[in-house]
Design a protein around this motif. Structure first.
Motif, PDB file in Angstrom:
ATOM      1  N   LEU A 179       0.866  -1.179   0.000  1.00  0.00           N
ATOM      2  CA  LEU A 179       0.000   0.000   0.000  1.00  0.00           C
ATOM      3  C   LEU A 179       0.898   1.223   0.000  1.00  0.00           C
ATOM      4  N   SER A 180       0.570   2.176  -0.845  1.00  0.00           N
ATOM      5  CA  SER A 180       1.406   3.363  -0.917  1.00  0.00           C
ATOM      6  C   SER A 180       0.646   4.573  -0.382  1.00  0.00           C
ATOM      7  N   ILE A 181       1.353   5.318   0.466  1.00  0.00           N
ATOM      8  CA  ILE A 181       0.761   6.444   1.192  1.00  0.00           C
ATOM      9  C   ILE A 181       1.279   7.735   0.557  1.00  0.00           C
ATOM     10  N   SER A 182       0.366   8.687   0.376  1.00  0.00           N
ATOM     11  CA  SER A 182       0.747   9.948  -0.274  1.00  0.00           C
ATOM     12  C   SER A 182       0.258  11.151   0.534  1.00  0.00           C
ATOM     13  N   GLY A 183       0.314  12.329  -0.081  1.00  0.00           N
ATOM     14  CA  GLY A 183       0.035  13.606   0.578  1.00  0.00           C
ATOM     15  C   GLY A 183      -1.177  13.663   1.500  1.00  0.00           C
ATOM     16  N   PRO A 184      -2.314  13.071   1.122  1.00  0.00           N
ATOM     17  CA  PRO A 184      -3.493  13.196   1.990  1.00  0.00           C
ATOM     18  C   PRO A 184      -3.263  12.761   3.442  1.00  0.00           C
ATOM     19  N   VAL A 185      -2.258  11.934   3.705  1.00  0.00           N
ATOM     20  CA  VAL A 185      -2.007  11.529   5.098  1.00  0.00           C
ATOM     21  C   VAL A 185      -1.554  12.722   5.944  1.00  0.00           C
ATOM     22  N   THR A 186      -1.096  13.784   5.276  1.00  0.00           N
ATOM     23  CA  THR A 186      -0.648  14.975   6.015  1.00  0.00           C
ATOM     24  C   THR A 186      -1.776  15.976   6.248  1.00  0.00           C
ATOM     25  N   TYR A 187      -2.958  15.712   5.696  1.00  0.00           N
ATOM     26  CA  TYR A 187      -4.066  16.666   5.820  1.00  0.00           C
ATOM     27  C   TYR A 187      -4.779  16.482   7.165  1.00  0.00           C
ATOM     28  N   LYS A 188      -5.422  17.551   7.583  1.00  0.00           N
ATOM     29  CA  LYS A 188      -6.095  17.541   8.894  1.00  0.00           C
ATOM     30  C   LYS A 188      -7.189  16.484   8.990  1.00  0.00           C
ATOM     31  N   ASN A 189      -7.865  16.225   7.833  1.00  0.00           N
ATOM     32  CA  ASN A 189      -9.001  15.295   7.860  1.00  0.00           C
ATOM     33  C   ASN A 189      -8.591  13.848   7.556  1.00  0.00           C
ATOM     34  N   ALA A 190      -7.312  13.516   7.801  1.00  0.00           N
ATOM     35  CA  ALA A 190      -6.805  12.187   7.413  1.00  0.00           C
ATOM     36  C   ALA A 190      -7.173  11.076   8.393  1.00  0.00           C
TER      37      ALA A 190
END
Ligand SMILES: [Zn+2]
Length: 265
Positions: A179-190
Motif C-alpha cells: 500500500l502506498s501512502i501519499s500527501g493526503p495523510v498529512t491533511y487535517k481530515n486524514a
C-alpha cells in the motif's frame, strides 16, 4: 534514503524546471523515483526519462481515465515498451468510478487486459482505485490467485494513494500487495487513513507523491514534486511513533523488493 514510488515526471507542469526538480529530490534524500505512465505517450516519455536519469525508473500502462483509447494496437505498443529493462511495473491501471472519464465497462476491460499482460511480463502492477474499492478487491483477488507459485506471488503490486479503510488494507496485504501512502495523510481530515497507517505493518508500506498532484501540507495548493515525499514519510513516522530513518529504511527496502531494483545510494 527515500523512494518516491509514484510520480508523473513527464507532465507538462515539470517542463520548465525538470532538472531542478530532480536535483531538489536528490538533496531531500530521494534516491529513486518511479515515474508512471497514464497513456501511450506518457509511458514512452516515462521510459525516456528513466533512460536519461540515474535513479529514475518507469511504469507503463493506461490509466482508467484513458481506457477508451486502449485499442489492440495501443496495447501492442505498450507491451513492447514493457520489456524495456528500466520498466519496473505495469501502471497505472485500475478503475475510477469517481470521475468516470471512460465508461465503466471499458475501464473493466482495459484493467483486466493489462493485469493479464503484467502477469505474462512478470512485472508488478500499480493500481489506481477511486471509489471502486469493492470491485478492485474482487478483480485483484481473482488475479492474485492466478499468480500463486509464480515469481510475482509476493510482489504483485501496489495500491497507490491508498484510500480504503483498514479492513481493505489487510485484505490487500494478505493477497500480496503493498500500500502506498501519499500527501493526503498529512491533511487535517486524514483520520481514517491515519488509523490504517498506524495499524499496518511497516514492511508493506510505500511512500509516494503522485506529483504534480496531492501536494502534502504545508505546500498544499502548490505543485507537488518528489522532494516532498519526505513530508509524507515524516507524517507516517509520526503516526507510527518511529523515527523518520526507520520509515525511510523500511519503505526503501519495500520498494526495492517490489520493483526489483537497487536504489543508487
Ligand atoms: Zn498517478
Amino acid at each position: 534514503m527515500l523512494v518516491d514510488t509514484h510520480a508523473h515526471l513527464d507532465f507538462e507542469k515539470f517542463d520548465r524546471d525538470r532538472p531542478a526538480v530532480l536535483a531538489r529530490a536528490r538533496e531531500a534524500g530521494v534516491v529513486a523515483i518511479v515515474t508512471v505512465g497514464v497513456d501511450l505517450p506518457s509511458s514512452q516519455a516515462a521510459v525516456a526519462l528513466a533512460e536519461a536519469n540515474k535513479g529514475v525508473y518507469a511504469a507503463v500502462g493506461m490509466h482508467p481515465h484513458d481506457a477508451s483509447a486502449l485499442d489492440g494496437e495501443g496495447l501492442a505498443r505498450l507491451r513492447e515498451l514493457g520489456g524495456h529493462d528500466r520498466v519496473v511495473a505495469v501502471g497505472e491501471i485500475g478503475l475510477d468510478f469517481y470521475r468516470d472519464l471512460s465508461p465503466r465497462d471499458v475501464q473493466r476491460r482495459a484493467f483486466r487486459a493489462q493485469l493479464a499482460w503484467a502477469a505474462r511480463l512478470g512485472k508488478p502492477v500499480i493500481i489506481h482505485d477511486r471509489e471502486a474499492h469493492a470491485e478492485i478487491m474482487d478483480v485483484l483477488s481473482g488475479w492474485a490467485a492466478e499468480q500463486t507459485g509464480s515469481p510475482l506471488e509476493d510482489r504483485l503490486g501496489v495500491l497507490h494513494t491508498f484510500s480504503g479503510d483498514l479492513g481493505m488494507a489487510r485484505r490487500a496485504i494478505d493477497l500480496g500487495f503493498y500500500l502506498s501512502i501519499s500527501g493526503p495523510v498529512t491533511y487535517k481530515n486524514a483520520g481514517r487513513l491515519a488509523d490504517a497507517v498506524h495499524a499496518l505493518p511497516l514492511d508493506r508500506l510505500l511512500v509516494e507523491t503522485d506529483c504534480p498532484f496531492l501536494t502534502p501540507h504545508p505546500h498544499r495548493g502548490k505543485r507537488n514534486e518528489p522532494a516532498y515525499v519526505r513530508l509524507v514519510a515524516e507524517r507516517v513516522a509520526e503516526i507510527k511513533g518511529v523515527s523518520l530513518d526507520e520509515v525511510a529504511a523500511a519503505t526503501t527496502a519495500n520498494a526495492e523488493r517490489l520493483f526489483g531494483f537497487e536504489a543508487p545510494s
